[in-house]
Design an enzyme around this catalytic site. Structure first.
Site, PDB file in Angstrom:
ATOM      1  N   ASP A  45     115.653  73.468  70.749  1.00  0.00           N
ATOM      2  CA  ASP A  45     116.829  73.172  71.782  1.00  0.00           C
ATOM      3  C   ASP A  45     116.139  72.982  72.948  1.00  0.00           C
ATOM      4  O   ASP A  45     116.857  73.263  74.029  1.00  0.00           O
ATOM      5  CB  ASP A  45     117.540  74.645  71.815  1.00  0.00           C
ATOM      6  N   GLU A  46     114.982  72.455  73.052  1.00  0.00           N
ATOM      7  CA  GLU A  46     114.650  72.036  74.324  1.00  0.00           C
ATOM      8  C   GLU A  46     113.345  70.907  74.490  1.00  0.00           C
ATOM      9  O   GLU A  46     112.798  70.377  73.236  1.00  0.00           O
ATOM     10  CB  GLU A  46     113.580  73.228  75.033  1.00  0.00           C
TER      11      GLU A  46
ATOM     12  N   ASP B 299     116.799  73.105  78.400  1.00  0.00           N
ATOM     13  CA  ASP B 299     116.808  74.069  77.622  1.00  0.00           C
ATOM     14  C   ASP B 299     118.430  74.543  77.036  1.00  0.00           C
ATOM     15  O   ASP B 299     118.940  74.585  78.148  1.00  0.00           O
ATOM     16  CB  ASP B 299     116.204  75.398  77.897  1.00  0.00           C
ATOM     17  N   MET B 300     118.625  74.344  76.018  1.00  0.00           N
ATOM     18  CA  MET B 300     120.053  74.540  75.764  1.00  0.00           C
ATOM     19  C   MET B 300     120.502  76.149  75.688  1.00  0.00           C
ATOM     20  O   MET B 300     119.663  76.960  75.616  1.00  0.00           O
ATOM     21  CB  MET B 300     120.381  74.097  74.248  1.00  0.00           C
TER      22      MET B 300
HETATM   23  P1  TTP Z   1     115.875  80.028  72.892  1.00  0.00           P
HETATM   24  O1  TTP Z   1     115.770  78.543  74.104  1.00  0.00           O
HETATM   25  O2  TTP Z   1     114.642  80.753  73.408  1.00  0.00           O
HETATM   26  O3  TTP Z   1     117.311  80.717  73.311  1.00  0.00           O
HETATM   27  P2  TTP Z   1     118.674  80.471  73.348  1.00  0.00           P
HETATM   28  O4  TTP Z   1     118.875  78.899  73.407  1.00  0.00           O
HETATM   29  O5  TTP Z   1     119.309  81.062  72.071  1.00  0.00           O
HETATM   30  O6  TTP Z   1     119.025  81.113  74.645  1.00  0.00           O
HETATM   31  P3  TTP Z   1     118.924  81.010  75.951  1.00  0.00           P
HETATM   32  O7  TTP Z   1     120.327  80.438  76.719  1.00  0.00           O
HETATM   33  O8  TTP Z   1     118.330  81.952  76.655  1.00  0.00           O
HETATM   34  O9  TTP Z   1     117.950  79.424  76.104  1.00  0.00           O
HETATM   35  O10 TTP Z   1     115.640  79.638  71.577  1.00  0.00           O
HETATM   36  C1  TTP Z   1     116.302  78.374  71.096  1.00  0.00           C
HETATM   37  C2  TTP Z   1     116.877  78.675  69.623  1.00  0.00           C
HETATM   38  O11 TTP Z   1     115.940  78.828  68.888  1.00  0.00           O
HETATM   39  C3  TTP Z   1     117.872  79.737  69.564  1.00  0.00           C
HETATM   40  O12 TTP Z   1     119.350  79.670  69.757  1.00  0.00           O
HETATM   41  C4  TTP Z   1     117.535  80.476  68.118  1.00  0.00           C
HETATM   42  C5  TTP Z   1     115.929  79.902  67.849  1.00  0.00           C
HETATM   43  N1  TTP Z   1     115.048  80.919  68.000  1.00  0.00           N
HETATM   44  C6  TTP Z   1     114.913  81.741  66.853  1.00  0.00           C
HETATM   45  O13 TTP Z   1     115.409  81.581  65.786  1.00  0.00           O
HETATM   46  N2  TTP Z   1     114.159  82.888  66.928  1.00  0.00           N
HETATM   47  C7  TTP Z   1     113.623  83.419  68.179  1.00  0.00           C
HETATM   48  O14 TTP Z   1     112.936  84.122  68.250  1.00  0.00           O
HETATM   49  C8  TTP Z   1     114.005  82.342  69.295  1.00  0.00           C
HETATM   50  C9  TTP Z   1     113.385  83.172  70.810  1.00  0.00           C
HETATM   51  C10 TTP Z   1     114.698  81.521  69.345  1.00  0.00           C
HETATM   52 MG    MG Z   2     117.773  77.981  74.854  1.00  0.00          MG
END
Ligand code: TTP
Ligand code: MG
Length: 343
Positions: free
Chosen positions: A105-106, A8-9
């Protein structure tokens, strides 16, 4: 024993923006909507500096602005993030072809068949992602998908967490039940009413009790998940299941012309994606959300696969015509599915 990784990014959208605008690094950054925090829209993500102010995904931008007016607010550049997403998934796919796409991102990777040990594989993944995108990720290592997903979240950013039979009690059971994959707000509320607030407490319930409260199938899922049991295989087809775009209007819209123009724009963007990724599609779906949040979709399936904009726009408008626009429209979306790779 299977070896599953979940990658997960870290702060994905924000990290991509920091990458191309190095001057914003170290400052609080919030990505969402049109990038104007005084207008309607929600936070897509915030970098770790902004999170210190209490800003998080799905929060209204205006609330984020109140919490941290000095933050840098940027619009969502979805095209850019998709391009970076593709790059990091290519790195993973090269490590093991048994990959499940988990979202922008995963992804999950089954590395059971590889000769190398986990440390070597993880080093290779982190190095590859760094080289191709200059970004960091967090990785969960586990015997199954459920635990891998939960593990990747435990040491962010740039972390590696191993979760297996030996540390379920120590790492999984203290977590709030909401953290258990598959537990939504309704289940959380129902469990909390019974005084069940951690995964460990959930694990103390018998299968009979869970089946009685949540039905046989979901009850069984909760029983197994609380123990870290998950036998499901990865869904490895590395094809996007659909390509879609949607827009939330700044102000709810009543005029047909505006709705039609927006649908034509969204269609052009979806078609652009299809060309870029060399896909044709057969089914096209239009989604409308009214100002009262009532949401309708209409789909049209054509006889042949196509990537021709004119044909696709006609299909989209045929869908739109089947929706009675008697209320103002808040959101409109367009999706191509039933895809075929032409590459
Ligand atoms: P996530 O992996 O949940 O969050 P993140 O990568 O920003 O942070 P973390 O380091 O905690 O993993 O989500 C990935 C991307 O998806 C995030 O950068 C933006 C998008 N996203 C949205 O657009 N809306 C949302 O409600 C969520 C949770 C994520
Ligand atoms: Mg992420």
């Amino acid at each position: 024993m299977r070896r599953i990784l979940h990658i997960d990014m870290d702060a994905f959208f924000a990290a991509v923006e920091e990458q191309r605008k190095p001057e914003i690094k170290g400052k609080p950054v919030v990505i969402g909507g049109s990038g104007n925090p005084l207008k309607r829209g929600v936070v897509s993500t915030a970098n770790y500096e902004a999170r210190k102010f209490g800003i998080h995904s799905a929060m209204p931008l205006q609330t984020a602005y109140k919490l941290c007016p000095q933050a840098i607010f940027l619009p969502v550049d979805y095209e850019m993030y998709v391009a970076v997403s593709r790059k990091f998934k290519e790195v993973l796919h090269a490590v093991s072809p048994i990959m499940e796409d988990g979202g922008i991102d995963e992804a999950y990777l089954d590395v059971s068949a590889l000769a190398e040990d986990n440390d070597t594989i993880i080093r290779r993944i982190k190095k590859g992602i760094k080289e191709k995108t200059n970004l960091t990720c967090s990785i969960g290592v586990a015997p199954n998908r459920l635990l891998a997903k939960m593990a990747s979240d435990m040491q962010k950013p740039d972390g590696v967490t191993v979760l297996n039979e030996g540390n379920i009690e120590g790492l999984l059971w203290p977590l709030p039940i909401r953290k258990l994959y598959g537990v939504g707000p309704k289940t959380e509320e129902a469990l909390k009413k019974q005084g069940i607030d951690t995964i460990g407490r959930l694990a103390a319930l018998s299968l009979e009790v869970l089946a009685e409260r949540f039905g046989n199938s979901y009850g069984r899922y909760l029983f197994d998940a609380a123990r870290g049991i998950d036998d499901s295989e990865l869904t490895t087809s590395w094809e996007p299941k659909s390509m879609s775009r949607e827009t939330t209007f700044q102000d709810d819209v009543g005029e047909w012309q505006t709705i039609a123009r927006t649908l034509a724009d969204l269609t052009r963007e979806v078609v652009h994606d299809m060309h870029e990724r060399q896909y044709k599609a057969k089914t096209f779906t239009v989604k409308i959300r009214f100002d009262n949040f009532q949401t309708l979709t209409r789909a049209k399936t054509l006889d042949d696969y196509t990537d021709t904009e004119d044909i696709i726009r006609k299909a989209a408008f045929a869908c739109l015509k089947r929706i009675e626009l008697k209320k103002k429209v808040r959101l409109i979306g367009m999706r191509a599915n039933n895809l075929r790779s032409d590459g």
